[in-house]
Design an enzyme around this catalytic site. Structure first.
Site, PDB file in Angstrom:
ATOM      1  N   CYS A  18       0.983  -1.597   0.334  1.00 18.14           N
ATOM      2  CA  CYS A  18       0.432   0.128  -0.169  1.00 18.14           C
ATOM      3  C   CYS A  18       0.997   0.740  -0.284  1.00 18.14           C
ATOM      4  CB  CYS A  18      -1.004  -0.526   1.209  1.00 18.14           C
ATOM      5  SG  CYS A  18      -2.136   1.516   1.095  1.00 18.14           S
ATOM      6  N   HIS A  61      -8.597  -4.314  -1.319  1.00 16.27           N
ATOM      7  CA  HIS A  61      -7.219  -3.537  -1.586  1.00 16.27           C
ATOM      8  C   HIS A  61      -7.206  -4.106   0.643  1.00 16.27           C
ATOM      9  CE1 HIS A  61      -4.335  -0.257  -1.186  1.00 16.27           C
ATOM     10  NE2 HIS A  61      -4.516   0.077   0.253  1.00 16.27           N
ATOM     11  N   ASP A 100     -10.242  -3.124  -4.995  1.00 14.31           N
ATOM     12  CA  ASP A 100      -9.811  -1.978  -5.121  1.00 14.31           C
ATOM     13  C   ASP A 100      -9.931  -0.775  -5.619  1.00 14.31           C
ATOM     14  OD1 ASP A 100      -7.543  -0.315  -4.776  1.00 14.31           O
ATOM     15  OD2 ASP A 100      -5.926  -2.451  -4.916  1.00 14.31           O
TER      16      ASP A 100
END
Length: 258
Positions: free
Chosen positions: A139, A218, A186
């Site tokens: 991320c 995600h 996502d």
């Protein structure tokens, strides 16, 4: 941009069970999690650049220990100077405000994070015996994999999972091999951003790989609900994807000159 800015999905997930085997020590004033392979060798290293939950999150530490079990010296620094985001922030939490000002009046942008990554890489290469650096960014951390995979920046081989905040120019500047683990659902790295990134990589001279995992969202590579069979499989498969990539380009020392 090659991925969108972060959102609430960057802070939610499931805490995993397990006991960390590594240790926390400082590099200068940077708190850092270290995990060593069985033979204690440090030649081949994995630099983990974590998501916004930070380097003391047990999920991230367990991943570090897994890389160590696969023969890598693992270094995972605190990118947030003691100001990570706690897991499962409530609805309405403003991650962009945190990015700009933090919870201590200091932000977490490039000006703050670049010097941390630079100092850690320098210590790894100058004083810790590291010869080759593979780096995986989850991320938030993916942006800094891209930034330091550029020529002369210190990362030899890159890996990402559900990247966020990554600019197109940062992708285009990379000179080392890159593998990406992407989630089917996502909003940060959606279909159009995946295709945009793929189109850029296709025009570059570096080896690349992108794997799309179904039935996950995600954050799955770090914060998956392991009680769900699909999520557990995807998390474990993404980890093995990254290990295989590092085995080829870090341990295997395949020519990676761009």
């Amino acid at each position: 941009m090659a991925s969108n800015p972060g959102g609430r999905c960057c802070t939610i997930g499931v805490k995993h069970e397990g006991e960390a085997k590594g240790e926390l020590k400082n590099i200068g004033n940077i708190s850092t999690y270290f995990a060593y392979p069985e033979d204690k060798k440090t030649d081949n290293a994995v630099l983990i650049l974590p998501d916004v939950i930070g380097h003391e999150f047990i999920n991230a530490q367990l991943i570090a220990d897994q890389f160590a079990a696969n023969g890598y010296f693992v270094v995972m620094p605190d990118l947030f100077e003691g100001d990570p985001i706690p897991l499962n922030r409530p609805e309405g939490f403003d991650i962009m405000a945190w990015l700009q000002k933090g919870r201590k009046g200091k932000g977490h942008g490039k000006d703050q994070v670049d010097p941390i990554v630079e100092a850690v890489i320098k210590e790894m290469r100058d004083n810790l015996g590291v010869k080759r650096v593979g780096s995986v960014g989850y991320c938030f951390g993916a942006k800094y994999v891209a930034r330091f995979l550029a020529k002369g920046k210190g990362i030899d081989v890159g890996a990402m999972a559900h990247p966020s905040f990554v600019d197109a120019e940062e992708i285009k500047a990379m000179t080392g091999p890159l593998t990406i683990a992407a989630a089917e659902t996502d909003q940060i790295f959606p279909v159009e951003k995946r295709h945009e990134t793929e189109a850029m990589l296709k025009e570059m001279s570096i080896p690349y790989q992108m794997v799309l995992y179904s039935d996950v969202e995600h954050g799955f590579a770090v914060r998956a609900d392991m009680s769900k069979r699909e999520a557990k499989f995807a998390k474990e498969a993404a980890f093995l994807q990254h290990v295989q990539w590092f085995d080829e380009f870090v341990k295997g020392k395949r020519d990676i000159a761009a």
